[in-house]
Every structure is written in C-alpha cells, then in structure tokens.
Write a protein that holds these residues in place. Structure first.
Motif, PDB file in Angstrom:
ATOM      1  N   MET A   1       0.842  -1.182   0.000  1.00 24.14           N
ATOM      2  CA  MET A   1       0.000   0.000   0.000  1.00 24.14           C
ATOM      3  C   MET A   1       0.891   1.250   0.000  1.00 24.14           C
ATOM      4  SD  MET A   1      -3.384   0.466   2.310  1.00 24.14           S
ATOM      5  CE  MET A   1      -3.777  -1.210   1.878  1.00 24.14           C
ATOM      6  N   ALA A   2       0.460   2.287  -0.682  1.00 23.64           N
ATOM      7  CA  ALA A   2       1.215   3.540  -0.768  1.00 23.64           C
ATOM      8  C   ALA A   2       0.462   4.652  -0.035  1.00 23.64           C
ATOM      9  CB  ALA A   2       1.429   3.926  -2.218  1.00 23.64           C
ATOM     10  N   TYR A   3       1.233   5.635   0.431  1.00 29.19           N
ATOM     11  CA  TYR A   3       0.666   6.732   1.225  1.00 29.19           C
ATOM     12  C   TYR A   3       1.162   8.075   0.716  1.00 29.19           C
ATOM     13  CZ  TYR A   3      -0.668   3.015   4.351  1.00 29.19           C
ATOM     14  OH  TYR A   3      -1.240   1.881   4.867  1.00 29.19           O
ATOM     15  N   ASN A   4       0.315   9.078   0.854  1.00 33.79           N
ATOM     16  CA  ASN A   4       0.636  10.457   0.485  1.00 33.79           C
ATOM     17  C   ASN A   4       0.700  11.301   1.747  1.00 33.79           C
ATOM     18  OD1 ASN A   4       0.388   9.622  -2.193  1.00 33.79           O
ATOM     19  ND2 ASN A   4      -1.756  10.214  -2.276  1.00 33.79           N
ATOM     20  N   VAL A   5       1.664  12.210   1.797  1.00 38.85           N
ATOM     21  CA  VAL A   5       1.840  13.107   2.943  1.00 38.85           C
ATOM     22  C   VAL A   5       1.360  14.499   2.550  1.00 38.85           C
ATOM     23  CG1 VAL A   5       3.539  14.202   4.468  1.00 38.85           C
ATOM     24  CG2 VAL A   5       3.782  11.788   3.850  1.00 38.85           C
ATOM     25  N   PHE A   6       0.649  15.146   3.461  1.00 39.27           N
ATOM     26  CA  PHE A   6       0.130  16.491   3.210  1.00 39.27           C
ATOM     27  C   PHE A   6       0.113  17.290   4.505  1.00 39.27           C
ATOM     28  CE2 PHE A   6      -3.423  13.757   4.256  1.00 39.27           C
ATOM     29  CZ  PHE A   6      -4.175  14.513   5.153  1.00 39.27           C
ATOM     30  N   THR A   7      -0.028  18.598   4.366  1.00 41.41           N
ATOM     31  CA  THR A   7      -0.230  19.479   5.514  1.00 41.41           C
ATOM     32  C   THR A   7      -1.581  20.157   5.347  1.00 41.41           C
ATOM     33  OG1 THR A   7       0.888  21.344   4.447  1.00 41.41           O
ATOM     34  CG2 THR A   7       2.239  19.932   5.885  1.00 41.41           C
ATOM     35  N   ARG A   8      -2.154  20.526   6.475  1.00 42.16           N
ATOM     36  CA  ARG A   8      -3.373  21.335   6.472  1.00 42.16           C
ATOM     37  C   ARG A   8      -3.547  21.965   7.841  1.00 42.16           C
ATOM     38  NH1 ARG A   8      -8.336  17.035   6.065  1.00 42.16           N
ATOM     39  NH2 ARG A   8      -7.571  15.590   7.620  1.00 42.16           N
ATOM     40  N   THR A   9      -4.345  23.006   7.879  1.00 37.85           N
ATOM     41  CA  THR A   9      -4.649  23.680   9.132  1.00 37.85           C
ATOM     42  C   THR A   9      -5.946  23.109   9.708  1.00 37.85           C
ATOM     43  OG1 THR A   9      -5.825  25.416   7.937  1.00 37.85           O
ATOM     44  CG2 THR A   9      -3.503  25.839   8.456  1.00 37.85           C
ATOM     45  N   TRP A  10      -6.187  23.420  10.992  1.00 36.12           N
ATOM     46  CA  TRP A  10      -7.370  22.901  11.675  1.00 36.12           C
ATOM     47  C   TRP A  10      -8.280  23.986  12.237  1.00 36.12           C
ATOM     48  CZ3 TRP A  10      -9.339  18.353  11.063  1.00 36.12           C
ATOM     49  CH2 TRP A  10      -8.527  17.355  10.537  1.00 36.12           C
ATOM     50  N   ARG A  55      -1.112  30.035  14.448  1.00 40.38           N
ATOM     51  CA  ARG A  55      -2.462  30.281  14.972  1.00 40.38           C
ATOM     52  C   ARG A  55      -3.465  29.233  14.504  1.00 40.38           C
ATOM     53  NH1 ARG A  55      -6.037  34.191  16.854  1.00 40.38           N
ATOM     54  NH2 ARG A  55      -7.920  34.526  15.615  1.00 40.38           N
ATOM     55  N   TYR A  56      -3.259  28.667  13.336  1.00 36.64           N
ATOM     56  CA  TYR A  56      -4.259  27.779  12.736  1.00 36.64           C
ATOM     57  C   TYR A  56      -3.930  26.298  12.894  1.00 36.64           C
ATOM     58  CZ  TYR A  56      -5.440  32.270  10.829  1.00 36.64           C
ATOM     59  OH  TYR A  56      -5.759  33.602  10.706  1.00 36.64           O
ATOM     60  N   SER A  57      -2.935  25.970  13.690  1.00 38.24           N
ATOM     61  CA  SER A  57      -2.549  24.593  14.010  1.00 38.24           C
ATOM     62  C   SER A  57      -2.230  23.768  12.764  1.00 38.24           C
ATOM     63  CB  SER A  57      -3.649  23.913  14.832  1.00 38.24           C
ATOM     64  OG  SER A  57      -3.189  22.702  15.360  1.00 38.24           O
ATOM     65  N   LEU A  58      -1.241  24.228  12.010  1.00 39.39           N
ATOM     66  CA  LEU A  58      -0.767  23.513  10.826  1.00 39.39           C
ATOM     67  C   LEU A  58      -0.165  22.177  11.241  1.00 39.39           C
ATOM     68  CD1 LEU A  58      -0.149  23.614   7.735  1.00 39.39           C
ATOM     69  CD2 LEU A  58       2.062  24.589   8.374  1.00 39.39           C
ATOM     70  N   LYS A  59      -0.598  21.093  10.606  1.00 38.97           N
ATOM     71  CA  LYS A  59      -0.113  19.747  10.930  1.00 38.97           C
ATOM     72  C   LYS A  59       0.171  18.974   9.649  1.00 38.97           C
ATOM     73  CE  LYS A  59      -1.195  19.968  15.378  1.00 38.97           C
ATOM     74  NZ  LYS A  59      -0.257  20.417  16.291  1.00 38.97           N
ATOM     75  N   ALA A  60       1.163  18.083   9.718  1.00 36.82           N
ATOM     76  CA  ALA A  60       1.432  17.134   8.635  1.00 36.82           C
ATOM     77  C   ALA A  60       0.697  15.844   8.948  1.00 36.82           C
ATOM     78  CB  ALA A  60       2.928  16.878   8.506  1.00 36.82           C
ATOM     79  N   GLU A  61       0.114  15.229   7.919  1.00 40.94           N
ATOM     80  CA  GLU A  61      -0.630  13.983   8.067  1.00 40.94           C
ATOM     81  C   GLU A  61      -0.358  13.117   6.837  1.00 40.94           C
ATOM     82  OE1 GLU A  61      -4.867  14.691   9.126  1.00 40.94           O
ATOM     83  OE2 GLU A  61      -4.293  16.794   8.831  1.00 40.94           O
ATOM     84  N   TYR A  62      -0.844  11.872   6.886  1.00 41.35           N
ATOM     85  CA  TYR A  62      -0.744  11.019   5.702  1.00 41.35           C
ATOM     86  C   TYR A  62      -2.024  10.223   5.530  1.00 41.35           C
ATOM     87  CZ  TYR A  62       0.550   7.033   8.742  1.00 41.35           C
ATOM     88  OH  TYR A  62       0.576   6.055   9.696  1.00 41.35           O
ATOM     89  N   GLU A  63      -2.220   9.772   4.292  1.00 34.16           N
ATOM     90  CA  GLU A  63      -3.408   8.983   3.929  1.00 34.16           C
ATOM     91  C   GLU A  63      -3.028   7.983   2.847  1.00 34.16           C
ATOM     92  OE1 GLU A  63      -6.149  11.878   2.353  1.00 34.16           O
ATOM     93  OE2 GLU A  63      -4.961  12.184   0.551  1.00 34.16           O
ATOM     94  N   GLU A  64      -3.839   6.953   2.712  1.00 36.40           N
ATOM     95  CA  GLU A  64      -3.629   5.991   1.638  1.00 36.40           C
ATOM     96  C   GLU A  64      -3.817   6.678   0.288  1.00 36.40           C
ATOM     97  OE1 GLU A  64      -5.846   2.357   1.731  1.00 36.40           O
ATOM     98  OE2 GLU A  64      -5.557   2.154   3.889  1.00 36.40           O
ATOM     99  N   SER A  65      -2.974   6.308  -0.664  1.00 32.04           N
ATOM    100  CA  SER A  65      -3.123   6.910  -1.995  1.00 32.04           C
ATOM    101  C   SER A  65      -4.019   6.051  -2.876  1.00 32.04           C
ATOM    102  CB  SER A  65      -1.773   7.106  -2.655  1.00 32.04           C
ATOM    103  OG  SER A  65      -1.055   5.908  -2.742  1.00 32.04           O
TER     104      SER A  65
END
Length: 65
Positions: A1-10, A55-65
């Motif tokens: 299985m492969a995964y993609n890494v991304f950032t986003r705010t919360w 201020r916006y709680s930027l985090k790195a996460e990953y998900e299945e591609s």
C-alpha cells in the motif's frame, strides 16, 4: 500500500467563535506521494517537529493513496 503526505490547518478565522477561531479542516497541500507507511509516518514526524503550527494549528498527516 502507498501513502501520500500532506499538511493542512485545523482552524479558520471567525470572530463569532471563542478566540476568533472556528474548527475547520483546511485544504490539503501535498508534500509527497507513493511512500510506504513507515516513510510517511517518519516524514510527518519530522515535519511536525520542524514546522511552526501557528495560529491555525498547521499539521502534517498522511493517507492511503
């Protein structure tokens, strides 16, 4: 299985909420594609250690591609 890494705010600005912030999952900004889960986990750990969540709680996460 492969995964993609991304950032986003919360959080997003909303003056009607306490502290002017409303919970909101931001748009994903991809950093890497097609990694193994261990590679994705390690990349997120490193990014979350090195980036300022701000201020916006930027985090790195990953998900299945």
């Amino acid at each position: 299985m492969a995964y993609n890494v991304f950032t986003r705010t919360w959080w997003k600005d909303n003056p009607r909420w306490p502290n002017g912030l409303e919970p909101c999952a931001g748009e994903k900004e991809y950093m890497a594609y097609g990694l193994s889960e261990s590679e994705a986990r390690a990349m997120c750990k490193e990014l979350n250690r090195d980036i300022d969540p701000g201020r916006y709680s930027l985090k790195a996460e990953y998900e299945e591609s």
